[in-house]
Design a protein around this motif. Structure first.
Motif, short mmCIF file in Angstrom:
data_model
loop_
_atom_site.label_atom_id
_atom_site.label_comp_id
_atom_site.label_asym_id
_atom_site.label_seq_id
_atom_site.Cartn_x
_atom_site.Cartn_y
_atom_site.Cartn_z
N GLY A 58 3.40 21.48 -0.33
CA GLY A 58 2.88 20.49 -1.27
C GLY A 58 2.99 19.05 -0.83
O GLY A 58 2.55 18.15 -1.54
N ALA A 59 3.58 18.80 0.33
CA ALA A 59 3.73 17.42 0.80
C ALA A 59 2.48 16.91 1.51
O ALA A 59 2.42 15.77 1.94
CB ALA A 59 4.93 17.30 1.73
N GLY A 60 1.47 17.79 1.64
CA GLY A 60 0.25 17.38 2.36
C GLY A 60 0.44 17.50 3.86
O GLY A 60 -0.12 16.71 4.63
N LYS A 61 1.21 18.50 4.28
CA LYS A 61 1.61 18.60 5.68
C LYS A 61 0.45 18.89 6.63
O LYS A 61 0.29 18.21 7.65
CB LYS A 61 2.69 19.68 5.82
N LYS B 188 -4.47 14.24 10.33
CA LYS B 188 -4.59 12.78 10.41
C LYS B 188 -3.76 12.21 11.55
O LYS B 188 -4.16 11.23 12.19
CB LYS B 188 -4.16 12.15 9.09
N VAL B 189 -2.60 12.82 11.82
CA VAL B 189 -1.80 12.39 12.97
C VAL B 189 -2.59 12.61 14.26
O VAL B 189 -2.55 11.78 15.18
CB VAL B 189 -0.45 13.14 13.02
N ALA B 190 -3.32 13.73 14.32
CA ALA B 190 -4.16 13.98 15.50
C ALA B 190 -5.19 12.86 15.66
O ALA B 190 -5.46 12.40 16.78
CB ALA B 190 -4.87 15.33 15.36
N ARG B 191 -5.75 12.39 14.56
CA ARG B 191 -6.70 11.28 14.63
C ARG B 191 -6.03 10.00 15.11
O ARG B 191 -6.61 9.22 15.86
CB ARG B 191 -7.34 11.06 13.26
N GLY C 292 -3.85 6.93 1.28
CA GLY C 292 -5.11 7.36 0.69
C GLY C 292 -5.53 8.70 1.23
O GLY C 292 -4.84 9.32 2.04
N GLU C 293 -6.69 9.18 0.77
CA GLU C 293 -7.18 10.50 1.15
C GLU C 293 -8.21 10.44 2.28
O GLU C 293 -8.68 11.48 2.73
CB GLU C 293 -7.79 11.20 -0.07
N GLY C 294 -8.59 9.27 2.69
CA GLY C 294 -9.55 9.15 3.78
C GLY C 294 -8.96 9.59 5.11
O GLY C 294 -7.74 9.59 5.29
N PRO C 295 -9.81 9.98 6.06
CA PRO C 295 -9.30 10.49 7.35
C PRO C 295 -8.50 9.47 8.14
O PRO C 295 -7.62 9.84 8.91
CB PRO C 295 -10.58 10.90 8.10
N ASP C 296 -8.80 8.18 7.95
CA ASP C 296 -8.09 7.14 8.70
C ASP C 296 -7.17 6.31 7.81
O ASP C 296 -6.88 5.15 8.10
CB ASP C 296 -9.09 6.23 9.42
N ASP C 297 -6.69 6.94 6.73
CA ASP C 297 -5.78 6.24 5.81
C ASP C 297 -4.31 6.50 6.12
O ASP C 297 -3.44 6.31 5.27
CB ASP C 297 -6.07 6.66 4.36
N LEU C 298 -4.04 6.95 7.33
CA LEU C 298 -2.66 7.10 7.80
C LEU C 298 -2.40 5.96 8.78
O LEU C 298 -3.10 5.80 9.77
CB LEU C 298 -2.47 8.45 8.49
N ALA C 299 -1.39 5.16 8.48
CA ALA C 299 -1.18 3.94 9.27
C ALA C 299 0.20 3.92 9.89
O ALA C 299 1.17 4.38 9.29
CB ALA C 299 -1.35 2.71 8.37
N PRO C 300 0.33 3.38 11.11
CA PRO C 300 1.66 3.13 11.68
C PRO C 300 2.42 2.18 10.77
O PRO C 300 1.86 1.22 10.24
CB PRO C 300 1.34 2.48 13.03
N PHE C 301 3.69 2.47 10.57
CA PHE C 301 4.48 1.69 9.62
C PHE C 301 4.97 0.39 10.25
O PHE C 301 5.58 0.39 11.32
CB PHE C 301 5.67 2.49 9.12
N GLU C 302 4.68 -0.71 9.57
CA GLU C 302 5.12 -2.03 10.02
C GLU C 302 5.93 -2.65 8.87
O GLU C 302 5.37 -3.00 7.83
CB GLU C 302 3.91 -2.90 10.35
N PRO C 303 7.25 -2.79 9.03
CA PRO C 303 8.10 -3.27 7.92
C PRO C 303 7.65 -4.57 7.28
O PRO C 303 7.57 -4.68 6.05
CB PRO C 303 9.47 -3.41 8.60
N ALA C 304 7.35 -5.59 8.08
CA ALA C 304 6.98 -6.90 7.51
C ALA C 304 5.69 -6.81 6.71
O ALA C 304 5.59 -7.37 5.60
CB ALA C 304 6.86 -7.93 8.62
N ALA C 305 4.69 -6.11 7.25
CA ALA C 305 3.41 -5.97 6.53
C ALA C 305 3.60 -5.16 5.25
O ALA C 305 2.98 -5.45 4.22
CB ALA C 305 2.38 -5.30 7.44
N PHE C 306 4.47 -4.15 5.32
CA PHE C 306 4.72 -3.31 4.14
C PHE C 306 5.39 -4.13 3.03
O PHE C 306 4.98 -4.06 1.87
CB PHE C 306 5.61 -2.14 4.56
N VAL C 307 6.38 -4.91 3.37
CA VAL C 307 7.10 -5.70 2.36
C VAL C 307 6.18 -6.75 1.76
O VAL C 307 6.18 -6.98 0.54
CB VAL C 307 8.35 -6.36 2.99
N SER C 308 5.37 -7.40 2.59
CA SER C 308 4.46 -8.41 2.05
C SER C 308 3.46 -7.78 1.09
O SER C 308 3.08 -8.39 0.08
CB SER C 308 3.73 -9.12 3.18
#
Length: 394
Positions: free
Chosen positions: A198-201, A207-210, A367-383
């Motif tokens: 159920g985690a969307g694995k 998406k990771v492959a993309r 999101g549910e789009g194919p390219d809605d998986l993003a590398p995590f950037e702490p500063a951008a996330f907090v802003s």
């Protein structure tokens, strides 16, 4: 005498004649005529009755042979995924719901002229409600209060800037968040994808492959979730979109064997990365967890597993931490992919995961789009959480 003879002869003749006539009449009245032999009936050709013929056999006309043109298999067009650089900044609007509990709640507090004790308590409560965690919240608020005291500032803008700095520091921006997807010693990098049901694995694995293809990697996908036929089909669909080969086995087959074959395929074809999707595991099922350990051991016959990504559902909040701990014990998790972050009001779970487990969040699903998986950037996330401008925003 002679005179008597003549009359006598005449009388005899008359009597004979009378007897003959009588016999003829009698035969006509009392004696039926004898049947005569049948004579052949002669008929003209027009009168000849047609002979009775047996029913004609039913003749099935053969269907005309239809020559169909061979169907050309239409291969899905290989897509070019969106570049990952700056993707989180471009998707910042997807964090609007996560911002509700944290950013907007804090904005109400920070909009006051001064921060009193009640204001600090509200800040602390907002962080806890955002799933930052009690311990982490206490430390963040304590440091924030100390800095405002030392700097002698309590203006909204200044406190908000200080809070952004503290939250970014809590996310430990120095952690290595890159995916270990580069080939080593002539063999492809191996990434194991694990997580609960159920985690969307499987979707996240696609998406990771993309993400990898967008960053220039060639990929082989291993469909080691053999207990769910739909999982292999789903992964095959994701793979076809980016031209990635998918290795799958029979339904209900040995997941470890599929994983082994996927790595072998990657070695034989010289790809950069082998990405293995495993079955969703319930962390309290010891047998299943042991099986996941077996998958890892079998894969390591080809060489070490370079990366083990744990897929966590952000909406599970603190429960996700318990899931993560069990998976860490079984297969040495090296990174977290946090999904459904756009649909939760608890974006602080990112901080909780890293502080509690010491595992970097490497990718976030927005999101549910194919390219809605993003590398995590702490500063951008907090802003994005606080609703402040980020220098890299576009």
């Amino acid at each position: 005498m002679e005179n008597l003879v003549i009359p006598l002869v005449v009388l005899i003749v008359l009597i004979g004649a009378a007897l003959v006539v009588f016999a003829v009449r009698r035969s006509r009245r009392g004696v039926p005529p004898q049947p005569s032999a049948p004579s052949a009936e002669v008929t003209t050709p027009d009168e000849v009755a047609p002979p009775v013929e047996p029913p004609a056999a039913v003749v099935v006309e053969p269907k005309p042979e239809v020559h169909l043109e061979p169907k050309l298999e239409v291969k899905p067009q290989v897509e070019v995924p969106e570049p990952t650089a700056g993707r989180l900044v471009r998707l910042r609007s997807r964090l609007s719901r996560s911002q509700n509990a944290l950013g907007r709640g804090l904005l109400a507090v920070l909009s006051r002229d001064r921060l009193d004790e009640d204001g600090w308590e509200e800040i602390e409560e907002s962080l806890i409600m955002a799933d930052v965690g009690v311990e982490a919240t206490g430390q963040i608020v304590a440091k924030l209060r100390e800095r405002t005291r030392v700097l002698g500032t309590r203006t909204v803008a200044d406190v908000k800037t200080l809070l952004a700095e503290e939250l970014t520091e809590a996310l430990d921006p120095k952690l290595d968040r890159s995916l270990k997807a580069t080939p080593q010693d002539g063999r492809p990098a191996v990434i194991l994808v694990v997580g609960v049901n159920g985690a969307g694995k499987t979707t996240t694995c696609g998406k990771v492959a993309r993400v990898l293809v967008a960053d220039g990697h060639s990929v082989v996908l291993g469909a080691a979730d053999t207990f769910r036929a739909a999982a292999a089909d789903q992964l095959a669909t994701w793979g076809s979109r980016v031209g990635a080969t998918v290795v799958r086995g029979p339904e209900g087959g040995d997941p470890a064997a599929v994983a082994y074959d996927a790595v072998k395929q990657g070695i034989d074809t010289g790809v950069d990365t082998v990405l293995i999707d495993t079955a969703g595991r319930l962390q309290n099922k010891i047998g299943l967890m042991d099986e996941l350990g077996k998958v890892k051991r079998v894969v390591e016959k080809h060489g070490p597993v370079d990366e083990t990504l744990l897929i966590l559902d952000a909406t599970t909040g603190q429960n996700g931490l318990e899931q993560a701990r069990v998976f860490m014990e079984v297969c040495d998790v090296t990174g977290v992919v946090l999904t459904k972050l756009d649909g939760t009001a608890k974006g602080g779970i990112v901080i909780a995961v890293q502080r509690k487990l010491g595992i970097p969040v490497k990718l976030v699903g927005l999101g549910e789009g194919p390219d809605d998986l993003a590398p995590f950037e702490p500063a951008a996330f907090v802003s994005a959480l606080l609703g402040t401008e980020h220098p890299d925003a576009v």
